[in-house]
Structure formats: C-alpha cells, structure tokens
Design a protein around this motif. Structure first.
Motif, mmCIF file in Angstrom:
data_model
loop_
_atom_site.group_PDB
_atom_site.id
_atom_site.type_symbol
_atom_site.label_atom_id
_atom_site.label_comp_id
_atom_site.label_asym_id
_atom_site.label_seq_id
_atom_site.Cartn_x
_atom_site.Cartn_y
_atom_site.Cartn_z
ATOM 1 N N ASN A 101 2.485 -3.843 8.196
ATOM 2 C CA ASN A 101 2.566 -4.184 6.771
ATOM 3 C C ASN A 101 2.101 -3.049 5.859
ATOM 4 O OD1 ASN A 101 3.492 -6.850 7.330
ATOM 5 N ND2 ASN A 101 1.392 -7.522 7.670
ATOM 6 N N LEU A 102 2.444 -1.830 6.246
ATOM 7 C CA LEU A 102 2.145 -0.685 5.384
ATOM 8 C C LEU A 102 3.312 -0.451 4.433
ATOM 9 C CD1 LEU A 102 0.703 1.829 8.014
ATOM 10 C CD2 LEU A 102 -0.554 0.198 6.589
ATOM 11 N N ALA A 108 -1.083 7.281 3.857
ATOM 12 C CA ALA A 108 -2.111 6.510 4.563
ATOM 13 C C ALA A 108 -3.280 6.208 3.637
ATOM 14 C CB ALA A 108 -2.578 7.275 5.793
ATOM 15 N N ALA A 109 -3.724 7.210 2.902
ATOM 16 C CA ALA A 109 -4.849 7.014 1.986
ATOM 17 C C ALA A 109 -4.522 5.993 0.913
ATOM 18 C CB ALA A 109 -5.236 8.345 1.351
ATOM 19 N N GLN A 110 -3.312 6.057 0.369
ATOM 20 C CA GLN A 110 -2.918 5.107 -0.670
ATOM 21 C C GLN A 110 -2.795 3.687 -0.129
ATOM 22 O OE1 GLN A 110 0.614 7.219 -1.840
ATOM 23 N NE2 GLN A 110 -0.381 8.196 -3.593
ATOM 24 N N ASN A 111 -2.311 3.544 1.104
ATOM 25 C CA ASN A 111 -2.254 2.221 1.730
ATOM 26 C C ASN A 111 -3.650 1.655 1.931
ATOM 27 O OD1 ASN A 111 0.434 0.949 2.742
ATOM 28 N ND2 ASN A 111 0.743 3.150 3.071
ATOM 29 N N VAL A 112 -4.571 2.495 2.368
ATOM 30 C CA VAL A 112 -5.943 2.045 2.593
ATOM 31 C C VAL A 112 -6.594 1.621 1.280
ATOM 32 C CG1 VAL A 112 -8.255 2.817 3.285
ATOM 33 C CG2 VAL A 112 -6.264 3.389 4.692
ATOM 34 N N ALA A 113 -6.308 2.330 0.206
ATOM 35 C CA ALA A 113 -6.919 2.038 -1.093
ATOM 36 C C ALA A 113 -6.344 0.796 -1.762
ATOM 37 C CB ALA A 113 -6.737 3.233 -2.032
ATOM 38 N N GLY A 136 -10.629 7.166 13.043
ATOM 39 C CA GLY A 136 -10.200 8.421 13.645
ATOM 40 C C GLY A 136 -8.980 9.058 13.030
ATOM 41 N N LEU A 137 -8.718 8.802 11.746
ATOM 42 C CA LEU A 137 -7.504 9.330 11.105
ATOM 43 C C LEU A 137 -7.807 10.077 9.810
ATOM 44 C CD1 LEU A 137 -4.857 6.474 11.523
ATOM 45 C CD2 LEU A 137 -4.972 8.645 12.739
ATOM 46 N N GLY A 142 -2.824 12.154 4.126
ATOM 47 C CA GLY A 142 -1.643 12.424 3.307
ATOM 48 C C GLY A 142 -0.319 12.074 3.956
ATOM 49 N N HIS A 143 -0.338 11.539 5.169
ATOM 50 C CA HIS A 143 0.899 11.202 5.870
ATOM 51 C C HIS A 143 1.395 9.815 5.488
ATOM 52 C CE1 HIS A 143 -0.497 14.591 8.235
ATOM 53 N NE2 HIS A 143 0.631 14.605 8.909
#
Length: 264
Positions: A101-102, A108-113, A136-137, A142-143
């Motif tokens: 559900n990304l 990656a950073a924007q999804n986490v935020a 561990g990422l 930025g990916h």
C-alpha cells in the motif's frame, strides 16, 4: 510474556473481553477473552474462517464488535466517537498488511511521512530518517517503490507504521507476498523491534515458520480461542494447526451453507 485473561492483566497493551462479531447469521467471533502484554510478540492462527483477521480488525479499532469490549492502552474503544477512534488509531496503533500500500509517485521518505501529514503534523526529516534507519533503509529514502524490492517495500511500509511510535503494531499476513528469504528478513526485523525496543506486536499469519518468531501463538477455531503455545517452534505450530484443521473440516462449509461471508 503475553497473558491469558485469567492471569495478571496489569501490563496488557490490548485487552479483549467477551468479544463478539457477527455478520448476519455468521458469527465470526464468539466470546473471545484475550490479553496481549506490553512488549511482546503474539501470532494469531486458525483454519480458514476461524475469525483471526476479524479479531485483528476489532482489536485495532478498524471494525466495531457486535458485543464485548476492546481496550488499547487502557482506553476502551466502544466509548469513543468515530473522530476520537480515528485519532487513537493514528497516534497509538500501527498497521502492516500483506499488500504494501505504498503510493508509487512518492519516495520512500514521503511514504513514511504520510501518516504524520494526514494527521496535520509536519514531519521532520530527522524523524523520517530515523524510522527508515530502524528498518535498515536509511540509504533508500529517495527511492520510489518501483525502485525497491518487495522486501524493501514492506520495510518502508513498516517504517510508515512506526513513524508515530505506536503502542501496538498490528500485522496481517505481513510476509504473505514475499519469497521465503525475504519473509525471514522481515520477520527477524519484527522480532528485533520487540526485543530491542519493546514494540508490542500482534500478527495474523497462516505460516508456522512466521509464527515461530513470536513469543506466543493463539489459535482460533470458529471464532473461539482454541489453545495457545508459548515459545513456539515451527514444528509444534504446524502439528497443532494440522490437528485443528482436521477437526474443523466442516466449519467453513457450514458458514457457507447459511449464505454468509466466511470470515478469515
């Protein structure tokens, strides 16, 4: 160590009492009493139609039970308005599912935020980096999802669930879409979060090997608790499940016979 309802419940992160959930004539949960102690890892297993995913949904406040009570961190969910329940889920509960559900257009950073932004909070770069570092990422911030492997995408989903520092992490078949090696990596990470940080984790799984990473396995049959194992091995879990499935062979068909949806 996790506790049953008959033991000391002072440290319960999640407490279920006489929990019931019905869908028409189908009874998905039938009077479940369980405690999940703070800082422990519990796996929930059972044959198809046993109610395990329904239990997870009710315990996490995603579904309203038909009867009984659910408490998370001492807060009883039944008395909360939809707004307060939404706030509790955002602030105290984390979710990881089989599907990652990304959002593909976000890094990656924007999804986490994203959970913090949805809550109207401005996430700091440091908090996002820390969440990614926990899984561990840190170097993949930025990916975008298409540039990550399945296991890395699930780690991003896990970092997203952890960004709010939830009291409880709920995982529904979190390794179901992963290959064997990647699954073990994700399970080892879940185990490490419990051991290193005291992260209370409740996971639904059908995989005995996945369940062996937990402190305790709770088994459901026809919406009722049907035993549990402490310090489980994959072999013991598999043997117990084989016995349950032999004994519950007609359960799912019985649910279908009344025209209901068979709960997981």
């Amino acid at each position: 160590m996790t506790t049953t309802a008959s033991e000391d419940t002072g440290s319960a992160a999640v407490r279920l009492r006489s929990l019931r959930r019905s869908y028409g004539e189908v009874v998905a949960l039938d009077g479940v009493d369980l405690d999940f102690a703070t800082g422990t890892f519990t796996a929930v297993m059972g044959p198809s139609g046993s109610g395990k995913s329904t239990l997870l949904s009710c315990a996490a406040g995603l579904d309203r039970p038909s009867g009984g009570t659910v408490s998370v961190g001492g807060v009883e969910l039944a008395g909360l308005s939809e707004r307060r329940l939404t706030l509790l889920r955002r602030e105290r509960i984390g979710f990881v599912f089989q599907a990652f559900n990304l959002l593909p257009s976000l890094t990656a950073a924007q999804n986490v935020a994203l959970p913090l932004r949805l809550a109207g909070r401005r996430p700091s770069r440091g908090a996002v980096r820390e969440a990614l570092a926990r899984v561990g990422l840190a170097e993949r911030a930025g990916h975008r999802p298409t540039q990550l492997s399945g296991g890395q995408q699930q780690r991003v989903a896990l970092a997203r669930a952890l960004i709010t520092r939830p009291a409880v992490l709920f995982a529904d078949e979190p390794t179901g879409a992963l290959d064997t090696t990647t699954s073990r990596d994700v399970l080892a990470l879940l185990r490490e979060l419990v051991d290193r940080e005291g992260q209370t984790t409740i996971m639904v799984t059908h995989d005995p090997v996945a369940a062996s990473y937990a402190d305790r396995v709770v088994f459901l049959v026809d919406g009722r608790v049907h035993g549990e194992l402490e310090r489980p091995s994959a072999e013991r879990v598999a043997a117990h499940m084989a016995g349950l499935e032999r004994g519950a062979g007609g359960g799912a068909e019985a649910h279908r016979a009344v025209g209901g949806v068979v709960p997981c």
